[in-house]
Write an enzyme that holds these catalytic residues in place. Structure first.
Site, PDB file in Angstrom:
ATOM      1  N   HIS A 267       0.809  -1.222   0.000  1.00 46.56           N
ATOM      2  CA  HIS A 267       0.000   0.000   0.000  1.00 46.56           C
ATOM      3  C   HIS A 267       0.844   1.275   0.000  1.00 46.56           C
ATOM      4  O   HIS A 267       0.454   2.255  -0.611  1.00 46.56           O
ATOM      5  CB  HIS A 267      -1.004  -0.029   1.156  1.00 46.56           C
ATOM      6  CG  HIS A 267      -2.110  -1.026   0.907  1.00 46.56           C
ATOM      7  ND1 HIS A 267      -2.160  -2.247   1.533  1.00 46.56           N
ATOM      8  CD2 HIS A 267      -3.152  -0.994   0.046  1.00 46.56           C
ATOM      9  CE1 HIS A 267      -3.206  -2.925   1.088  1.00 46.56           C
ATOM     10  NE2 HIS A 267      -3.830  -2.190   0.188  1.00 46.56           N
ATOM     11  N   ASP A 312     -16.294   1.214  -4.439  1.00 45.63           N
ATOM     12  CA  ASP A 312     -16.044  -0.223  -4.442  1.00 45.63           C
ATOM     13  C   ASP A 312     -17.366  -0.918  -4.687  1.00 45.63           C
ATOM     14  O   ASP A 312     -18.397  -0.521  -4.158  1.00 45.63           O
ATOM     15  CB  ASP A 312     -15.423  -0.669  -3.115  1.00 45.63           C
ATOM     16  CG  ASP A 312     -14.887  -2.102  -3.181  1.00 45.63           C
ATOM     17  OD1 ASP A 312     -13.670  -2.279  -3.037  1.00 45.63           O
ATOM     18  OD2 ASP A 312     -15.689  -3.039  -3.389  1.00 45.63           O
ATOM     19  N   ASP A 346     -20.294  -0.448  -9.444  1.00 45.85           N
ATOM     20  CA  ASP A 346     -19.306  -0.937 -10.385  1.00 45.85           C
ATOM     21  C   ASP A 346     -18.619   0.306 -10.962  1.00 45.85           C
ATOM     22  O   ASP A 346     -19.278   1.150 -11.566  1.00 45.85           O
ATOM     23  CB  ASP A 346     -19.984  -1.736 -11.488  1.00 45.85           C
ATOM     24  CG  ASP A 346     -18.986  -2.446 -12.402  1.00 45.85           C
ATOM     25  OD1 ASP A 346     -17.899  -1.884 -12.639  1.00 45.85           O
ATOM     26  OD2 ASP A 346     -19.297  -3.549 -12.871  1.00 45.85           O
ATOM     27  N   ALA A 347     -17.319   0.422 -10.754  1.00 46.70           N
ATOM     28  CA  ALA A 347     -16.603   1.646 -11.133  1.00 46.70           C
ATOM     29  C   ALA A 347     -16.794   1.979 -12.607  1.00 46.70           C
ATOM     30  O   ALA A 347     -16.858   3.148 -12.983  1.00 46.70           O
ATOM     31  CB  ALA A 347     -15.118   1.496 -10.826  1.00 46.70           C
ATOM     32  N   ASP A 365      -7.187   0.381  -7.587  1.00 44.23           N
ATOM     33  CA  ASP A 365      -6.712  -0.817  -6.893  1.00 44.23           C
ATOM     34  C   ASP A 365      -7.741  -1.935  -7.020  1.00 44.23           C
ATOM     35  O   ASP A 365      -8.378  -2.336  -6.058  1.00 44.23           O
ATOM     36  CB  ASP A 365      -6.466  -0.451  -5.415  1.00 44.23           C
ATOM     37  CG  ASP A 365      -5.792  -1.570  -4.650  1.00 44.23           C
ATOM     38  OD1 ASP A 365      -5.231  -2.477  -5.292  1.00 44.23           O
ATOM     39  OD2 ASP A 365      -5.818  -1.543  -3.408  1.00 44.23           O
TER      40      ASP A 365
END
Ligand SMILES: Cc1cc2nc3c(=O)[nH]c(=O)nc-3n(C[C@H](O)[C@H](O)[C@H](O)COP(=O)(O)OP(=O)(O)OC[C@H]3O[C@@H](n4cnc5c(N)ncnc54)[C@H](O)[C@@H]3O)c2cc1C
Lengths: 506, 531
Positions: A267, A312, A346-347, A365
């Site tokens: 990270h 997310d 959903d991006a 990510d």
């Protein structure tokens, strides 16, 4: 009579089988529900109590004892034999896993409890009481010893839980079938029906034994070496958290997402280069994926950040910190920070359907592109959508799988970013739990490769030397010579590269 | 006629499958739904032999009437509007515009009732390319001139999968379990296709091109129209079951005909016309959740004020001054005095509505035969669970190898929506059947929905729980049937000539049911009139 010694052999087998089912249930429940002390203690308690119930209930069986004995044997074969596969399947629905588990333990216990008293009554005419009790009980305990030695040394490592369970089911069925011959004179009716039943059950168990692998699509029994402390199937994925010597680990659909032992390496490497590349005073940050909140922890170290939008797919992930204090501790309660706002979407669809003020930094990510639904999040189309949410001087970073294991996949992502106009600086680092891991740092205008992490940020892994070296690629991870395809919605080249490259390691 | 459930399922899905399906007696919840579409029974009105006396106040004068607001009629109107010609009306029988390319609005996405894709055209199809430019579907040209379509409109990968013996596999042609002989034959077949792709006739033209008007008339190519596709394959010793299935599927999918009912020319047209040069892949597909309804809506924006819905043209009367058109609108007769008419409705209806056609036929309208289809839209609250971890995932087009249906198209696929609610469009052509249309209209919603669910349940046992609603459209005259000896029999040329100020324009005139063909004829007819 010569059948007596053979019946004693039955006692050993029955005792072994009985204990094996108990051990299986204990192991499975501590795998799944965690806390092995409580689980084993509960399972043993319920099981022994159920055996008591069975023994007591045996008094109500007056007639056709031999036939009943065979029937019980076959019932144990079915329920015990299929116990592990069935538990694995219900494991997907944790909410009632407990009910299935304990009722199964109780039923098997009761049936096993019936066996020995019935067998003793069958044998009582052939031996005197003193002899009978001493032999049967001694053999019973010998069987238990055999089971407890075999189970950890041979059965679990060699056969796994499912096959062990099915194998002992078959043994039980065999004892039942064998019984129809040994006890033939005592069985008055239906002997053929009993035999047919027995063989059918044996055959079913055998088929399941052969097919055990495809039976457990959830083959989690050989996947997780550590205890599972959390497991939940969301509509999108299966979330499992384990706890072992090295710390906590999160798995999505069986793929490791982080291990608390070295996640800071991953990270820190994900977040800080983008901040270094952006420069002074980043304010608006977008995080796509990263529902575990660990990237948030790194982002929130910057005082200038005013708001962080995290998108997310899975509420199961963004709410995991609530259910697991250990995770909240690990991400330093990132979700409680007022600067953070969470959207579950959903991006791909979210970027396409929202007009937003542009962001300074975007941290992407997502899980690795191991299916088409994830693959679309690495396409030119997706990056164009992302581009429309950026300023000319924004910086982005993308996690890009391993350039060592999946070299073409890695460079395909880099090429895809370049194809939509990003200037990309590829970099990589080592995260022991994952191996060599790759990222892409990118901007829409030419920029200097950052040489050190931003000042005054508390870091555990990155320092000035390690930071700069991330941008050097050893020869086995550099851009391959052959043509690498750009990943588009209408070719999903990346998913195909990824499949090919990771399959070698399965 | 009363049939049991088993008999109905057997009639649609085959006896062995129906027996298996009926032996399963678990009672299941059955979703809601209804039969949609076709609110006017034109045949019925015409058969009543009413007199179509238009009240004097109901006459209007307009230069051109376009009859039928399918792709052909809409394209004609689009061309008029583009060229600044505004004195026309567009008369449509139904309340919905679009004919066999119509779609519905839905949540999360719209969904089609018929046509659902368009292959990327070659640059020489300039007018079609200009439509795509106008709709902002393109993003430039390659150096070679090929047009570049924006990524979000190109069919998203994975495009197709096929369900065979309990599992889903990648692609449409079934590779799993292929023998060496199968491989040799599909290879050989591919070579045959390649040869036809590079073939040029004595007129210098390709054998197979879009629109059909650009195809070579060289007898070597048109001779293929004399035999069936099945016969063509037989003559070349193709026996591979999966290859024959693949070709049969292509015919059912594009024409609603079986292999032995389709002309070999039409069969090869499917495989050859969208391949640029030998060895190339077939042109990519342009698609939208609502399918070709996207084009319908675009045209509609351009001609909205000209459109008269629910106007069934019942009589077309050619006279010295031009043509009078009579329509029935909500039980009222309305008339248009026109100079010209564009007849953009199915060609077989010409003799029934054009006065004097029967007495003095310009062409044999009866040769334009159509087949029947039914299309079901299933509203799913979630996606079925894959049964095997290794099953190929839900794709755009999902085909069942062992079924007479064509499978289903997933509407959310193109939008990248991979979770939660979606709409599936299920296609069932009534191929082969002598009385396919009568059979189709004998059944009500419940029976057809049962056929659809039973068929899909073979691949998705959980379909009953997931489906909240099924709506069904019965297409009595779905598409033109390119049976042997139709496309090159000469009848099309005759029908393309204007008949007493009536210009015909419908995809039927190509003998091939395609967007590009309907578009071509719409523009052709509009051009003839403006000239
Ligand atoms: C199930 C199905 C799937 C298909 N899929 C595809 C595909 O994916 N891609 C593709 O390119 N093509 C496809 N097609 C072919 C499709 O038919 C053509 O693409 C195209 O839509 C044909 O347009 P058209 O205008 O020629 O005819 P039609 O769609 O038949 O339009 C004729 C119109 O005339 C109207 N009409 C008829 N009689 C009268 C009257 N008397 N008065 C007033 N109006 C009247 C009708 O209501 C209709 O609106 C499909 C067809 C079907 C049935």
């Amino acid at each position: 009579m010569k059948r007596t010694p053979l019946l004693f052999l039955n006692v050993i087998i029955i005792a072994t089988c009985g204990l094996i089912y108990e051990l299986l249930a204990g192991t499975l429940s501590s795998y799944v529900l965690g806390d092995s002390v409580t689980q084993f203690s509960l399972i043993i308690g319920i099981y022994l109590f159920a055996m008591g119930v069975g023994s007591w209930a045996s008094r109500y069986i007056d007639r056709n004892i031999a036939e009943k004995f065979v029937d019980i044997e076959l019932a144990v074969a079915v329920i015990g034999g299929f116990s592990a596969p069935l538990l694995f399947l219900t494991f997907a629905n944790l909410s009632y896993f407990g009910i299935v588990l304990y009722s199964m333990v109780f039923i098997i216990g009761t049936l096993v409890g019936l066996e020995i008293p019935l067998l003793m009554r069958i044998l009582k005419d052939e031996l005197d009481f003193k002899d009978l009790v001493s032999k049967v009980l001694a053999l019973d305990y010998i069987g238990a010893l055999a089971a407890s030695l075999l189970f950890p040394i041979f059965l679990v490592p060699k056969l796994g839980l499912n096959r062990t369970s099915l194998l002992f089911g078959m043994l039980n069925a065999a004892v039942g079938i064998w019984g129809t011959w040994l006890l033939e004179p005592l069985i008055k009716r239906n002997i053929n029906i009993l035999r047919v039943k027995g063989f059918v059950i044996l055959a079913l168990l055998f088929i399941a034994f052969i097919k055990a692998d495809s039976l457990t699509t959830l083959a989690e029994d050989n996947l997780f070496t550590d205890n599972i402390i959390y497991a939940k199937s969301s509509p999108y994925q299966r979330i499992v958290v384990t706890k072992g010597k090295t710390g906590h680990a999160l798995f999505l659909n069986g793929n490791l997402q982080f291990n608390s032992f070295d996640e800071y390496r991953y990270h820190e490497a994900l977040v800080h280069p983008a901040f270094a590349a952006f420069g002074e005073n980043p304010k608006r940050i977008l995080v796509l994926g990263g529902g575990d909140g660990l990237a948030l922890r790194e982002i929130l170290k910057y005082k200038s950040v005013e708001n962080v939008t995290l998108v997310d797919l899975d509420p199961g992930m963004t709410e995991l910190s609530k259910a697991l204090p250990a995770l909240a501790e690990l991400n330093r309660n990132a979700y409680d920070d007022p600067r953070v706002s969470v959207t579950n979407a959903d991006a791909f669809f979210w970027l396409d359907n929202n007009t937003l003020e542009p962001f300074d930094i975007a941290i992407v990510d997502f899980p690795d592109p191991n299916n088409f639904a994830l693959g679309k999040l690495y396409t030119t189309r997706f990056y164009k959508l992302l581009k429309s949410k950026l300023k000319p001087d924004s910086a982005i970073v993308i996690q890009c799988t391993s350039p060592l294991i999946a070299r073409k996949s890695y460079w395909s992502i880099i090429k895809t970013l370049e194809a939509v106009g990003f200037i990309v600086k590829p970099y990589q680092t080592t995260v022991p739990s994952f191996g060599v891991w790759g990222y892409a740092l990118a901007k829409l205008q030419p920029f200097e490769t950052p040489s050190k992490p931003p000042a005054n940020i508390d870091l555990k892994f990155l320092n000035d030397n390690s930071f700069a070296s991330m941008f050097d690629f050893p020869s086995d991870t550099t851009l391959p010579l052959e043509e690498i395809e750009i990943n588009r919605l209408d070719n999903q080249a990346l998913v195909r590269y990824y499949e090919m490259e990771w399959r070698r390691f399965e | 006629m009363y049939l049991t459930r088993r008999e109905i399922l057997a009639a649609f899905l085959g006896t062995p499958f129906a027996l298996a399906a009926c032996s399963d007696n678990t009672s299941r919840e059955f979703p809601d739904g209804e039969i949609v579409g076709t609110n006017v029974n034109l045949g019925h009105i015409l058969r009543e032999n009413r007199n179509f006396e238009v009240p004097a106040g109901n006459w209007q004068t307009v230069k051109v009437a376009i009859i039928g607001a399918g792709i052909a009629g809409l394209s004609a109107g689009w061309k008029f509007a583009r060229e600044g010609f505004n004195d026309f009306v567009l008369l449509e029988l139904e309340k919905e515009i679009g004919g066999t390319s119509q779609s519905s609005v839905g949540n999360p996405v719209g969904y089609p009732w018929g046509a659902h894709y368009l292959p990327v055209p070659f640059p020489e199809n300039a007018e079609l390319v200009s439509l795509l430019d106008e709709m902002s579907l393109t993003e430039g040209r390659r150096a070679s001139g090929e047009i570049l379509i924006r990524e979000e409109f190109l069919c998203r990968d994975p495009e197709e999968r096929v369900f065979y013996k309990g599992r889903w596999y990648d692609g449409l042609y079934l590779h799993v379990g292929e023998s060496d002989e199968d491989k040799r034959q599909i290879d050989q077949f591919q070579k045959g296709i390649d040869r036809w792709v590079s073939w040029r006739g004595n007129d210098g033209k390709r054998a197979f091109a879009v629109p059909v008007a650009n195809c070579s008339t060289d007898a070597q190519a048109t001779a293929l129209d004399k035999i069936s596709f099945a016969e063509w394959l037989r003559q070349l010793d193709f026996t591979s079951e999966r290859l024959l299935w693949y070709c049969d599927y292509a015919c059912r999918d594009d024409y609603g005909l079986k292999l032995d009912q389709t002309s070999a020319w039409a069969g090869l047209f499917y495989f050859c016309s969208r391949v640029r040069k030998s060895g190339d892949e077939s042109q990519a597909f342009i698609t939208f959740p609502e399918g070709n309804g996207r084009f319908v809506n675009h045209f509609l924006e351009k001609v909205r004020e000209k459109v008269r819905r629910d106007h069934a043209v019942v009589s077309i009367i050619p006279n010295e001054k031009g043509v009078d058109v009579v329509c029935l609108n909500e039980n009222e007769l309305r008339g248009f005095h026109c100079e010209k008419v564009i007849f953009a409705s199915p060609i077989f209806t010409a003799p029934y509505v054009i006065r004097g056609f029967n007495e003095n036929p310009a062409f044999a309208a009866g040769e334009f035969q159509h087949n029947a289809w039914f299309v079901a839209n299933l509203f799913l609250k979630d996606r079925p669970k894959p049964r095997f971890a290794k099953d190929f995932p839900l794709s755009w087009d999902n085909v069942l190898y062992e079924s007479p249906s064509l499978g289903y198209v997933n509407a959310t696929h193109q939008k990248g929506i991979d979770y939660g609610a979606t709409v599936w469009t299920y296609y069932y052509p009534m191929c082969a059947e002598e009385k396919g249309r009568t059979k189709l209209f004998n059944y009500e919603w419940r029976e057809l929905a049962d056929v659809c669910l039973t068929d899909l349940a073979r691949a998705h046992p959980d379909i009953y729980e997931l489906t909240t609603r099924i709506d069904i459209m019965r297409w009595g005259h779905a598409m033109i049937s390119p049976r042997p000896d139709f496309i090159w029999s000469g009848v099309r040329e005759k029908a393309m000539r204007p008949y007493r100020n009536i210009h015909f324009a419908h995809t039927d005139l190509s003998g091939i049911p395609l967007f590009e063909e309907a578009f071509y004829h719409g523009l052709r007819a509009a051009g003839e009139i403006m000239r």
